[in-house]
Design a protein around this motif. Structure first.
Motif, short mmCIF file in Angstrom:
data_model
loop_
_atom_site.label_atom_id
_atom_site.label_comp_id
_atom_site.label_asym_id
_atom_site.label_seq_id
_atom_site.Cartn_x
_atom_site.Cartn_y
_atom_site.Cartn_z
N ALA A 139 9.73 -6.89 29.49
CA ALA A 139 9.36 -8.39 29.69
C ALA A 139 8.80 -8.87 28.16
O ALA A 139 9.10 -10.06 27.73
CB ALA A 139 8.50 -8.69 30.46
N LYS A 140 8.01 -8.26 27.45
CA LYS A 140 7.40 -8.52 26.18
C LYS A 140 8.53 -8.58 25.24
O LYS A 140 8.43 -9.68 24.25
CB LYS A 140 6.31 -7.52 25.82
CG LYS A 140 5.44 -7.93 24.57
CD LYS A 140 4.49 -6.93 24.38
CE LYS A 140 3.49 -7.37 23.23
NZ LYS A 140 2.39 -6.24 23.07
N GLU A 141 9.35 -7.76 25.04
CA GLU A 141 10.32 -7.69 24.19
C GLU A 141 11.32 -8.88 24.12
O GLU A 141 11.78 -9.62 23.39
CB GLU A 141 11.35 -6.37 24.19
CG GLU A 141 10.52 -5.21 23.58
CD GLU A 141 11.10 -3.82 23.83
OE1 GLU A 141 11.10 -2.98 23.10
OE2 GLU A 141 11.89 -3.72 25.04
N VAL A 142 11.76 -9.25 25.66
CA VAL A 142 12.27 -10.39 25.93
C VAL A 142 11.65 -11.60 25.34
O VAL A 142 12.47 -12.50 24.79
CB VAL A 142 12.75 -10.74 27.46
CG1 VAL A 142 13.30 -11.99 27.85
CG2 VAL A 142 13.45 -9.46 27.79
N GLU A 143 10.47 -11.77 25.65
CA GLU A 143 9.72 -13.11 25.07
C GLU A 143 9.73 -13.33 23.72
O GLU A 143 9.80 -14.12 22.88
CB GLU A 143 8.40 -13.23 25.74
CG GLU A 143 8.33 -13.27 27.12
CD GLU A 143 9.07 -14.49 27.83
OE1 GLU A 143 9.17 -15.54 27.04
OE2 GLU A 143 9.77 -14.36 28.67
N ALA A 144 9.73 -12.07 23.11
CA ALA A 144 9.56 -11.87 21.37
C ALA A 144 10.86 -12.29 21.00
O ALA A 144 10.94 -13.12 19.80
CB ALA A 144 9.25 -10.60 20.97
N ILE A 145 12.22 -11.96 21.68
CA ILE A 145 13.27 -12.18 21.05
C ILE A 145 13.55 -13.68 21.30
O ILE A 145 14.22 -14.55 20.23
CB ILE A 145 14.40 -11.52 21.72
CG1 ILE A 145 14.35 -9.99 21.35
CG2 ILE A 145 15.91 -11.87 21.50
CD1 ILE A 145 15.18 -8.87 22.25
N LEU A 146 13.16 -14.38 22.31
CA LEU A 146 13.59 -15.74 22.71
C LEU A 146 12.56 -16.44 21.86
O LEU A 146 12.90 -17.77 21.71
CB LEU A 146 12.96 -16.15 24.05
CG LEU A 146 14.30 -15.39 25.14
CD1 LEU A 146 13.60 -15.74 26.43
CD2 LEU A 146 15.60 -16.13 24.94
N ALA A 147 11.63 -16.10 21.20
CA ALA A 147 10.59 -16.75 20.21
C ALA A 147 11.17 -17.23 18.98
O ALA A 147 10.75 -18.13 18.37
CB ALA A 147 9.30 -16.18 20.08
N GLN A 148 12.39 -16.49 18.56
CA GLN A 148 13.12 -16.68 17.34
C GLN A 148 13.71 -17.98 17.42
O GLN A 148 14.38 -18.50 18.63
CB GLN A 148 14.08 -15.49 17.20
CG GLN A 148 13.30 -14.39 17.01
CD GLN A 148 14.27 -12.98 16.89
OE1 GLN A 148 15.53 -13.20 17.12
NE2 GLN A 148 14.05 -11.86 16.87
N PRO A 149 13.92 -18.87 16.29
CA PRO A 149 14.74 -20.00 16.44
C PRO A 149 16.11 -19.68 16.75
O PRO A 149 16.63 -20.47 17.49
CB PRO A 149 14.64 -20.50 15.03
CG PRO A 149 13.57 -19.70 14.28
CD PRO A 149 13.20 -18.32 15.14
N VAL A 150 16.79 -18.78 16.30
CA VAL A 150 18.05 -18.30 16.48
C VAL A 150 17.90 -16.86 17.00
O VAL A 150 17.86 -16.05 16.22
CB VAL A 150 19.19 -18.44 15.65
CG1 VAL A 150 20.45 -17.96 16.31
CG2 VAL A 150 19.44 -19.85 15.21
N GLU B 202 16.34 -6.09 33.42
CA GLU B 202 16.41 -5.60 34.85
C GLU B 202 17.16 -4.17 34.73
O GLU B 202 16.74 -3.20 35.77
CB GLU B 202 17.46 -6.35 35.79
CG GLU B 202 16.84 -7.76 36.11
CD GLU B 202 17.80 -8.56 36.54
OE1 GLU B 202 18.98 -8.34 37.01
OE2 GLU B 202 17.28 -9.90 36.92
N CYS B 203 17.89 -3.82 33.87
CA CYS B 203 18.57 -2.60 33.52
C CYS B 203 17.78 -1.58 32.93
O CYS B 203 17.93 -0.48 32.69
CB CYS B 203 19.95 -2.78 32.78
SG CYS B 203 21.23 -3.73 33.77
N GLY B 204 16.48 -2.06 32.37
CA GLY B 204 15.49 -1.20 31.75
C GLY B 204 15.78 -0.91 30.10
O GLY B 204 15.16 -0.08 29.55
N ASP B 205 16.58 -1.84 29.59
CA ASP B 205 16.73 -1.68 28.25
C ASP B 205 16.04 -2.56 27.34
O ASP B 205 15.55 -1.96 26.31
CB ASP B 205 18.21 -2.21 28.08
CG ASP B 205 19.41 -1.21 28.73
OD1 ASP B 205 19.30 -0.28 28.38
OD2 ASP B 205 20.39 -1.91 29.31
N LEU B 206 15.39 -3.46 27.99
CA LEU B 206 14.35 -4.20 27.38
C LEU B 206 13.06 -4.42 28.48
O LEU B 206 13.13 -4.49 29.59
CB LEU B 206 14.57 -5.45 27.13
CG LEU B 206 15.84 -5.62 25.97
CD1 LEU B 206 16.23 -7.18 25.85
CD2 LEU B 206 15.47 -5.32 24.47
#
Length: 941
Positions: free
Chosen positions: A919-930, A913-917
């Motif tokens: 939506a695609k980058e968010v999903e890529a980070i969440l795809a990591q096990p940790v 929402e703040c423009g730092d990431l």
């Protein structure tokens, strides 16, 4: 395919109305020489002499051959109508003479002189003179062309005199005085012209004006030539004195056109020739043509085209008017209202009506002598007709309103630098400068494709310096045409030098400076003074408070004058309270400032500018970071020169973002004044809290560097030390750690020499920060512990809490989490006592992390919740994301994977929402096990 050649106003050729590219000016001069001798052989020697004069190159004949070859290629599509060939030692251009405006002019004037009646003669002469678009083959400068130009100028003048005699015999005197008066200014000693003006004035009921003109001419003849007027003019003078019936208005029976049937009402075709090399404006042309088309839904009664000087308003109006002229079977009328003319006063509505009414069959004697009555007659005459009226270069709506038809069958196109917003029912077309691509294309067509293709970068630079304005591009092209050896880069480099740019932007009667002078003339004396003052700082975009400070006016009064300058199109107002000045206009305004302001005036203005920034930066700092601003300020905010003040934080934030890019440059300009040195250094200190809150680190580095220099020059050691400290913080926050360390070290040594233990504490705290970032953790502990003691000694609780917080972060890095917890808890207690909720929230987050790293994970959950509660109160979204991330890490450590993943997602959603990431980058980070913490989580986990 129909072909037309033009020599009047510039050498050009058209095929079916579309321009033919003829190359550069020297190549065009070859075509001009051949067109003047159309269908006759011109020898190579003659062509070389005509084209180069005494400056012919060594291989002139070879160069000439290449020019002819290129012209032959350019004319290939119309070879059936214009054939360029070699013949007996020279060249010949075989064309129908009627396709060349020069030969058509000569044919029409010859036929007029042998016409059977004056009506025919008048029509032929008007057609002939209507062909002139400007000086013959303008910009071609050789002895032969200059001689031909002078000769044809005499032919034109003779045709004008012939037409004057014919119109007087036809009784059309009412439309003549204005044009005759203008012509006499060009030929003040011509007695035939003087006689025509005197007779026209007399027949219009103005015998006193006729006699005054005779008296003025007699004085000029005596002073300049030592002679009296000739016998014919003296006889006319006597006839006017005695009201001789022989010079009365001719009756229809006396007119040579009288026959069995009255002459039909004339159909005027007064539009000047369409502008040559009209380029771009596809959307505007479509819109304007739609407004002029009776069959279109946007058909308008009045269309007003506005824009800054040189933007191409007249060219657009004429281009569209020619395209739509077929829709107006009763004719087209044109007048230049001279609203922005340097030659004289704007025309009055009555001046126009006495010209136009006779064009539609009203006898000159029937034109009323008062504007209102003449306007009413005008509306009656237009009833039921379909005419296109073009009112070019209007000064005001008042100048235009009496000329407007009452019915929708007629359409009026008005051009003006001002927006004529009070014209009832008008549609408006606002012209901006050409698009970059269009401007380059126009330059290419004007200056020659070869020059532009040879150096497209220089061409782009020229377009930028000309601000994509057609007038300025035409001036540059005219200069290049007269200098065939110059490349585009030469003119670009000359335009790049601000001090000479206005001098480069003039060629003959075309001048950027003269055009702007006319606009300035439209303003009041106060408007001209304020206009000049706006250039006393080197920015092209200003806000209202700065403009008011420059002008030395209260901001409400300044706004009224600035809007006057907007109406005169000297400045723009892109949004309310902001004003923009084109770069060329700024250079002209600076010239005016030099003329108007003495040394004392410049000094007073510079003082007001600095006071403006000192007042508003301190206001902004106190609104955006009151704790830090209070610690840094040296006293109460100074009064703003024009009385301006911010209403709230959002207004202060917007102002900082607007001024930050140009603030260092303005301070650098002011730094040359000895009496302002100390305050310039002080400005960086006052601006620091606001610039930090808005993340304006680049500007803070530049501003602090200026502060160091000016403080040193002014021998102000305290200011210099504080400036070194600011510069160190700015370097540190941009990752330039070695430079940051050097600045803090300089600041500490200066504070030790001065003996200021409070500032020593601040410098040591900053040195500790840099040491931690550089990995020198023992040095960081030493610096922070020493700064804490000094802050306690001087009673600065805020400074002590900050140093404790920084010490806690160092202990975290070392791995001594118990010591980190002690430091953070003590810092949190101080911030809670001070009521600094913003920093309390951050410190509680640091404390929670230390507790987690110490292995007390369940306890850290409560600590993170405490931090989140406080941070959410302050609206610190990035801090909230950081604490959510830490909370998620603690939950993960406890095996609460689902809860942890929900907190990670919540943190990442805030960053998105703040423009730092994305939506695609968010999903890529969440795809990591940790999930790994992104860079936007400032201190990590």
């Amino acid at each position: 395919m129909a072909v037309e050649f033009g020599l009047f106003g510039g050498v050009e050729a058209r095929a079916d109305g579309r321009p033919i590219e003829l190359g550069h000016a020297r190549q065009r001069s070859v075509l001009a020489a051949l067109l003047i001798d159309a269908n006759r052989v011109t020898s190579v020697e003659q062509l070389v002499d005509r084209v180069w004069g005494e400056r012919s190159p060594q291989r002139a004949e070879g160069t000439l051959y290449s020019y002819v070859s290129r012209l032959r290629q350019a004319l290939a599509p119309v070879a059936g109508e214009a054939r360029l060939s070699r013949a007996s030692g020279g060249y010949v251009l075989a064309v129908d003479a009627s396709t060349v405006d020069l030969h058509r002019f000569r044919d029409l004037t010859a036929r007029a002189r042998t016409a059977d009646d004056d009506g025919t003669a008048a029509s032929l002469l008007e057609q002939a003179l209507g062909l002139w678009r400007g000086d013959l083959f303008a910009s071609l400068d050789t002895p032969w062309f200059n001689s031909v130009r002078e000769s044809l100028g005499r032919e034109r003048f003779a045709a004008e005199l012939d037409l004057g005699d014919v119109l007087l015999r036809l009784g059309r005197h009412a439309e003549m005085p204005f044009e005759l008066a203008a012509r006499t200014r060009e030929h003040p000693l011509d007695e035939r012209l003087a006689g025509q003006l005197m007779l026209a004035l007399y027949r219009c009921g103005r015998p006193a004006d006729a006699l005054n003109h005779y008296r003025d001419l007699r004085s000029r003849l005596a002073d300049d030539l030592g002679i009296d007027p000739g016998p014919e003019l003296r006889h006319l003078h006597q006839q006017i004195l005695t009201a001789d019936p022989a010079i009365a208005v001719p009756s229809p029976a006396d007119s040579p056109t009288t026959g069995a049937h009255p002459a039909p009402t004339p159909v005027p075709r007064q539009l000047p020739a369409p502008p040559p090399m009209f380029t771009g404006r596809d959307l505007e042309v479509k819109v304007l043509c739609g407004m002029l088309d009776p069959g279109e839904p946007r058909h308008a009664h009045v269309v007003a085209v506005d824009g800054v000087a040189g933007v191409g308003k007249s060219a657009l109006a004429l281009h569209a008017s020619h395209r739509m002229a077929h829709g107006f079977p009763d004719g087209q009328l044109y007048v230049n209202l001279q609203g922005a003319s340097a030659a004289g006063a704007p025309l009055t509505p009555y001046d126009v009506l006495v010209q136009w009414l006779p064009q539609l069959g009203v006898a000159g004697t029937d034109v009323p002598g008062e504007t209102g009555a003449a306007s009413a007659l005008w509306r009656s005459v237009l009833a039921g007709r379909r005419l296109l009226l073009v009112l070019d270069d209007a000064f005001s709506a008042e100048q235009v309103r009496p000329l407007l038809p009452a019915e929708r069958g007629c359409v009026t196109v008005v051009t003006s630098r001002s927006v004529l917003s009070t014209l009832d029912g008008a549609e408006f077309v606002h012209l901006e400068p050409l698009a970059q691509e269009e401007a380059v294309t126009l330059l290419e067509r004007l200056a020659g494709a070869g020059r532009v293709v040879a150096d497209p970068t220089a061409a782009g630079d020229v377009v930028g310096f000309c601000e994509r304005l057609p007038l300025l591009l035409r001036i540059v092209a005219a200069r290049l045409a007269a200098r065939p050896s110059w490349s585009i880069r030469v003119i670009a480099d000359r335009l790049a030098e601000e001090h000479r740019r206005l001098n480069e932007l003039q060629a003959g009667e075309l001048s950027a400076r003269a055009s702007l002078a006319v606009s300035l003339r439209e303003t009041s004396e106060e408007g001209a003074r304020v206009f000049a003052s706006l250039a006393m700082v080197g920015v092209t975009e200003l806000d209202l408070p700065l403009a008011a400070s420059l002008a030395g006016l209260p901001w409400a009064a300044a706004e009224a004058v600035l809007e006057q300058l907007v109406d005169a199109r000297l400045i723009d107002s892109p949004v309310p309270g902001r004003y923009r000045m084109h770069d060329v206009v700024r250079l002209y305004a600076r010239e005016q400032a030099r003329v108007r302001a003495d040394t004392a005036g410049w000094s007073a203005t510079r003082r007001r500018v600095l006071d403006h920034y000192l007042a508003l930066t301190q206001q902004a700092a106190l609104l955006l970071d009151p704790e830090e601003a209070s610690a840094l300020t040296t006293g109460p905010p100074p009064a703003h020169p024009s009385g301006f003040a911010f209403d709230d934080r959002s207004e202060a934030s917007a102002w900082i973002d607007f001024v930050a890019p140009h603030l260092p440059m303005i301070m650098d300009e002011l730094a040359g004044s000895d009496d302002l040195t100390a305050d310039i250094a002080l400005l960086a200190l006052e601006a620091y809290p606001a610039l930090v809150v808005r993340d304006r680190w680049t500007e803070l580095i530049r501003l602090s560097s200026i502060a160091v220099r000016t403080a040193r020059d002014g021998d102000r050691r305290v200011l210099e030390a504080r400036a070194h400290n600011l510069l160190g913080m700015a370097y540190g926050n941009t990752g330039r750690l070695d430079e940051s360390l050097a600045e803090f070290d300089l600041a500490l040594r200066q504070w030790e020499e001065i003996g200021d233990r409070h500032q020593m504490a601040r410098a040591l705290n900053n040195l500790g920060l840099v040491a931690r970032l550089r990995g020198d953790l023992p040095e960081a502990v030493r610096c922070h512990e020493r700064s804490i003691l000094l802050f306690q000694e001087v009673g600065d609780s805020n400074g002590q809490a900050r140093a404790l917080s920084n010490l806690g972060l160092v202990h975290q890095r070392i791995g001594d989490h118990d010591q980190a917890i002690v430091a953070h808890e003590e810092a949190a207690g101080i911030f809670r006592t001070l009521g600094d909720r913003y920093r309390l929230g951050l410190i509680l987050g640091n404390l929670a992390r230390s507790v987690r790293l110490a292995g007390r994970i369940r306890e850290s959950l409560d600590r993170y919740q405490d931090s989140l509660r406080v941070i959410r109160e302050t609206g610190n979204r990035s801090g909230e994301a950081e604490q959510l991330w830490g909370l998620a890490q603690a939950l993960h450590d406890l095996g609460e994977s689902d809860l942890a993943r929900a907190r990670w997602r919540a943190a990442l959603d805030i960053l998105r929402e703040c423009g730092d990431l994305t939506a695609k980058e968010v999903e890529a980070i969440l795809a990591q096990p940790v999930p790994q913490a992104p860079a936007a989580i400032s201190r990590g986990v």
